[in-house]
Design a protein around this motif. Structure first.
Motif, short mmCIF file in Angstrom:
data_model
loop_
_atom_site.label_atom_id
_atom_site.label_comp_id
_atom_site.label_asym_id
_atom_site.label_seq_id
_atom_site.Cartn_x
_atom_site.Cartn_y
_atom_site.Cartn_z
N PHE A 63 0.85 -1.19 0.00
CA PHE A 63 0.00 0.00 0.00
C PHE A 63 0.88 1.23 0.00
N ARG A 64 0.29 2.35 -0.34
CA ARG A 64 1.04 3.59 -0.44
C ARG A 64 0.45 4.64 0.48
N ALA A 65 1.30 5.56 0.90
CA ALA A 65 0.85 6.70 1.70
C ALA A 65 1.48 7.96 1.12
N PRO A 124 -3.75 7.81 0.17
CA PRO A 124 -4.23 8.31 1.46
C PRO A 124 -3.07 8.76 2.36
N SER A 125 -3.36 9.74 3.19
CA SER A 125 -2.43 10.22 4.20
C SER A 125 -2.28 9.17 5.30
N PRO A 126 -1.14 9.14 5.97
CA PRO A 126 -1.02 8.23 7.12
C PRO A 126 -2.11 8.46 8.16
N TYR A 128 -5.05 6.44 7.19
CA TYR A 128 -4.79 5.04 7.51
C TYR A 128 -5.01 4.78 9.00
N ALA A 129 -4.60 5.73 9.85
CA ALA A 129 -4.79 5.56 11.29
C ALA A 129 -6.28 5.47 11.63
N GLY A 176 -8.71 4.71 9.49
CA GLY A 176 -9.22 3.49 8.85
C GLY A 176 -8.87 2.25 9.66
N ALA A 177 -7.67 2.24 10.23
CA ALA A 177 -7.27 1.12 11.09
C ALA A 177 -8.19 1.02 12.30
N SER A 211 -11.50 -0.61 11.04
CA SER A 211 -11.29 -2.02 10.69
C SER A 211 -11.03 -2.88 11.92
#
Length: 162
Positions: free
Chosen positions: A35-37, A50-52, A55-56, A58-59, A62
């Motif tokens: 994946f990419r950030a 997506p920005s980190p 992801y935070a 989204g984590a 999930s």
């Protein structure tokens, strides 16, 4: 005498490579998910991934869904479809401007809705146990930010042929 690791510990590892603020990450393991950030232009990026911070957040959604599925199994209840809306309020003064203070989110709010056959008491247990057992929720809560966790119980749809 050598110390043996706990049998219940599972290592999670990620390898990252990049230039500027764009990074390609590979999750360790057989699947090797890639994946990419990136970041918004205001933070030196091109917004190509997506920005980190996304992801935070989204984590967080999930991990709550995974953890709740485990808790539901323990409680003997059924879960159906989920929806999550998460908002994190970030004062960028520290990140961008180097101001003194905490670079963390000031506040994170989780709004979750899940279809379930749980009664009110079971649902309350589902929510509290999920918050207690979810590693990502614990990261956010223990960081000291203001954390709101608002879950709604929705009925499971009628089973076809029932």
């Amino acid at each position: 005498m050598a110390v043996r690791p706990k049998e219940t510990v599972v290592p999670f590892a990620v390898h990252g490579e990049g230039t500027g603020v764009l990074q390609t990450l590979t999750a360790a393991g057989d699947a090797g998910h890639v994946f990419r950030a990136d970041a918004y232009p205001a933070f030196g990026g091109e917004d190509s991934a997506p920005s980190p911070l996304f992801y935070a957040l989204g984590a967080l959604t999930s991990c709550n869904q995974v953890t709740a599925s485990l808790v539901a199994k323990d409680l003997g209840i059924t879960l159906g479809a989920w929806t999550f809306d998460v908002r994190g309020d970030l004062d960028t003064a520290v990140l961008v401007g180097g101001a003194d203070g905490n670079a963390n989110f000031d506040r994170v709010e989780v709004r979750a809705s899940v279809e379930t056959d749980a009664d009110e008491e079971q649902f309350a247990t589902l929510v509290s146990e999920t918050a207690r057992r979810c590693p990502v929720t614990q990261l956010f809560q223990r960081s000291g930010l203001e954390f709101a966790n608002d879950w709604t119980r929705a009925p499971l749809p009628a089973t076809v042929g029932a």
